[in-house]
Design an enzyme around this catalytic site. Structure first.
Site, mmCIF file in Angstrom:
data_model
loop_
_atom_site.group_PDB
_atom_site.id
_atom_site.type_symbol
_atom_site.label_atom_id
_atom_site.label_comp_id
_atom_site.label_asym_id
_atom_site.label_seq_id
_atom_site.Cartn_x
_atom_site.Cartn_y
_atom_site.Cartn_z
ATOM 1 N N SER A 131 -8.562 9.282 -1.144
ATOM 2 C CA SER A 131 -8.445 7.823 -1.253
ATOM 3 C C SER A 131 -7.316 7.436 -2.201
ATOM 4 O O SER A 131 -6.578 6.483 -1.946
ATOM 5 C CB SER A 131 -9.759 7.226 -1.755
ATOM 6 O OG SER A 131 -10.751 7.352 -0.761
ATOM 7 N N GLU A 361 -8.088 7.698 7.498
ATOM 8 C CA GLU A 361 -7.113 6.593 7.440
ATOM 9 C C GLU A 361 -7.568 5.483 6.488
ATOM 10 O O GLU A 361 -7.375 4.301 6.752
ATOM 11 C CB GLU A 361 -6.792 6.059 8.842
ATOM 12 C CG GLU A 361 -5.980 7.079 9.630
ATOM 13 C CD GLU A 361 -5.525 6.591 10.972
ATOM 14 O OE1 GLU A 361 -5.005 5.478 11.045
ATOM 15 O OE2 GLU A 361 -5.684 7.350 11.941
HETATM 16 N N1 COS Z 1 1.688 -1.680 3.215
HETATM 17 C C1 COS Z 1 2.935 -1.611 2.694
HETATM 18 N N2 COS Z 1 3.186 -1.189 1.458
HETATM 19 C C2 COS Z 1 2.130 -0.843 0.692
HETATM 20 C C3 COS Z 1 0.814 -0.891 1.160
HETATM 21 C C4 COS Z 1 0.615 -1.332 2.471
HETATM 22 N N3 COS Z 1 -0.598 -1.404 3.033
HETATM 23 N N4 COS Z 1 -0.025 -0.470 0.180
HETATM 24 C C5 COS Z 1 0.747 -0.172 -0.853
HETATM 25 N N5 COS Z 1 2.062 -0.379 -0.556
HETATM 26 C C6 COS Z 1 3.205 -0.179 -1.436
HETATM 27 C C7 COS Z 1 3.171 -1.232 -2.525
HETATM 28 O O1 COS Z 1 3.873 -2.387 -2.131
HETATM 29 C C8 COS Z 1 3.857 -0.523 -3.654
HETATM 30 O O2 COS Z 1 5.255 -0.537 -3.438
HETATM 31 P P1 COS Z 1 6.268 -0.742 -4.662
HETATM 32 O O3 COS Z 1 6.073 0.464 -5.523
HETATM 33 O O4 COS Z 1 7.587 -0.822 -3.997
HETATM 34 O O5 COS Z 1 5.830 -2.006 -5.337
HETATM 35 C C9 COS Z 1 3.404 0.929 -3.487
HETATM 36 O O6 COS Z 1 3.073 1.061 -2.098
HETATM 37 C C10 COS Z 1 2.217 1.277 -4.360
HETATM 38 O O7 COS Z 1 1.205 0.336 -4.145
HETATM 39 P P2 COS Z 1 -0.157 0.311 -4.956
HETATM 40 O O8 COS Z 1 0.116 0.435 -6.415
HETATM 41 O O9 COS Z 1 -0.947 -0.846 -4.463
HETATM 42 O O10 COS Z 1 -0.810 1.674 -4.437
HETATM 43 P P3 COS Z 1 -2.095 2.400 -4.946
HETATM 44 O O11 COS Z 1 -1.745 3.690 -5.526
HETATM 45 O O12 COS Z 1 -2.979 1.482 -5.715
HETATM 46 O O13 COS Z 1 -2.803 2.764 -3.510
HETATM 47 C C11 COS Z 1 -4.429 2.449 -1.759
HETATM 48 C C12 COS Z 1 -3.483 1.857 -2.810
HETATM 49 C C13 COS Z 1 -5.806 2.805 -2.290
HETATM 50 C C14 COS Z 1 -4.520 1.315 -0.760
HETATM 51 C C15 COS Z 1 -3.806 3.684 -1.078
HETATM 52 O O14 COS Z 1 -3.802 4.782 -1.948
HETATM 53 C C16 COS Z 1 -4.496 4.073 0.225
HETATM 54 O O15 COS Z 1 -4.281 3.449 1.258
HETATM 55 N N6 COS Z 1 -5.360 5.115 0.172
HETATM 56 C C17 COS Z 1 -6.012 5.648 1.353
HETATM 57 C C18 COS Z 1 -5.129 6.678 1.939
HETATM 58 C C19 COS Z 1 -5.484 6.996 3.319
HETATM 59 O O16 COS Z 1 -5.612 6.135 4.161
HETATM 60 N N7 COS Z 1 -5.615 8.302 3.576
HETATM 61 C C20 COS Z 1 -5.911 8.806 4.861
HETATM 62 C C21 COS Z 1 -4.682 9.348 5.502
HETATM 63 S S1 COS Z 1 -4.716 9.466 7.220
HETATM 64 S S2 COS Z 1 -6.251 10.508 7.679
#
Ligand code: COS
Length: 392
Positions: A131, A361
């Site tokens: 996550s 995902e």
């Molecule tokens: N769409 C576009 N950009 C995104 C985004 C999204 N949905 N989520 C984050 N970003 C970008 C942010 O804009 C930020 O960019 P900048 O550094 O340029 O500002 C960067 O990514 C980091 O964003 P943030 O600090 O919000 O990220 P986090 O580390 O807090 O992560 C979650 C957020 C929990 C949403 C993320 O780690 C996630 O989606 N985890 C699940 C992963 C997943 O789906 N794994 C399964 C893989 S496929 S089986």
């Protein structure tokens, strides 16, 4: 499409997809089950992937919008979940190449992915980072001016270890969190890359990957160095509503089976459906399935229109649809009784299939985090005045 229904052309395409799934795809799954033993872990069904290519469905992955992708996934899932997932994984692994690849990368891989000759995979998760994707640790250490060595592990990777290439997310800047991740296109035959299948409840192939100093160069980078987290997140934005569509397709299949069973089954001097305890459950299943479907279509349509709040809408669609499908399939098992748990029964199959999408995902908890972030980010910070409160 209006907000409430598909147009006749879309409806006809869905019907055609269901037919193709029944006639061309499902037999290939049944054949594989006989040959290799049902659910042989980590085995990619290559004849199935090739048939998806022959039907033109894999090429559609890259040319169609997010809504069309959802319609494809929902339609295939109603008939053959294995075909649905094989299609989706080609899309998930191939999309970063399509969206961020150089002309050379695209030419080398996309025609083969579209034809079903090359199997793609998306490698983000690690034993220590699921996550919390930005905590990934697979290290890319510089090896000369524009080359790196990849060292570390990926885990829970769909299509591993049998894919032909992996979209791999690695750490190029230590301690930089999401801003120090780079996406690489790594062919499976690179020296130092090995993998192993994992035996999972979910019926599709999943495995681990081990990188022992795998060399990658500037030509292998997808997008920009240190900007790979964006590649991962924008790929997930596109695919998350369609995971919801997969769930809706499974829920509809469970609902259809339940309608047939409860209308035919004799009990207590009538049919099962005559019992209000049964018919009300079926009504609830249908209502939640339809609500999930509308949320999925709306999120995908918003993506296609390029609206700004797509991350949250995609998250809502995936969250609600996968959680609803779990309820619908579980209730369908209950209304079928013991026969629904018999090995080989449609519901026994769906019961195994429906669980993993609440985790992969982005687990349901991650979707709620994405939704909440967007809600608070978009709202005015000061408390709202109550009605009638003087403004001065
Ligand atoms: N769409 C576009 N950009 C995104 C985004 C999204 N949905 N989520 C984050 N970003 C970008 C942010 O804009 C930020 O960019 P900048 O550094 O340029 O500002 C960067 O990514 C980091 O964003 P943030 O600090 O919000 O990220 P986090 O580390 O807090 O992560 C979650 C957020 C929990 C949403 C993320 O780690 C996630 O989606 N985890 C699940 C992963 C997943 O789906 N794994 C399964 C893989 S496929 S089986």
């Amino acid at each position: 499409m209006t907000a409430f229904s598909l147009d006749p052309e879309q409806t006809a395409r869905c019907a055609r997809l269901r037919e193709q799934a029944a006639e061309r795809l499902l037999p290939l799954v049944e054949k594989a089950d006989e040959g290799a033993g049902a659910g042989a872990p980590g085995r990619v069904n290559r004849p199935l992937v090739a048939a998806l290519g022959e039907l033109g469905l894999l090429e559609d992955l890259f040319t169609s919008g997010a809504l069309d992708l959802c319609l494809m996934r929902e339609s295939l899932a109603r008939v053959c979940t294995e075909a649905e997932t094989a299609l989706a994984l080609q899309g998930l692994g191939g999309h970063p190449v399509h969206a961020y690849g150089t002309p050379a990368q695209r030419e080398r891989w996309l025609p083969a992915v579209g034809a079903g000759r090359a199997v793609a995979a998306f490698a983000l998760s690690e034993p220590g980072a699921g996550s919390d994707a930005a905590a990934l640790a697979l290290s890319a250490t510089p090896d000369g001016p524009s080359a790196w060595r990849l060292t570390g592990e990926k885990s829970w990777i769909s299509n591993a270890p049998e894919a032909d290439f992996y979209t791999v997310f690695a750490r190029t800047a230590p301690d930089a969190g999401a801003r120090g991740v780079t996406a690489f296109l790594v062919p499976a035959d690179r020296a130092g890359l090995t993998g192993a299948p994992l035996a999972m409840l979910s019926p599709h192939p999943i495995g681990t990957l081990s990188f022992d100093g795998v060399r990658v160069g500037a030509d292998d980078v997808l997008g920009e160095v240190d900007r790979g987290f964006r590649v991962a997140m924008t790929t997930l934005n596109r695919f998350r509503p369609s995971v919801g569509a997969f769930a809706v397709g499974m829920a509809q299949a469970a609902l259809d089976a339940t309608l047939a069973h409860t209308a035919a089954r004799d009990a207590f001097g009538g049919k099962l459906k005559d019992l209000q305890a049964v018919s009300h459950q079926v009504a609830e299943m249908a209502t939640r399935t339809q609500a999930a479907r509308l949320l999925v279509y709306a999120a995908a349509a918003a993506y296609d229109r390029g609206e700004p709040d797509i991350a949250g809408r995609a998250a809502m669609a995936k969250l609600f649809a996968t959680e609803s499908a779990q309820f619908v399939v579980d209730t369908a098992v209950q209304l079928h009784g013991a026969r629904g748990l018999l090995h080989g029964h449609l519901l026994e199959h769906l019961y195994r299939e429906v669980r993993a999408p609440r985790i992969y995902e982005g687990a349901s908890e991650v979707q709620r985090t994405v939704i909440a972030k967007e809600l608070y980010g978009a709202r005015p910070q000061e408390p709202q005045r109550e009605k009638g409160t003087p403004t001065a």
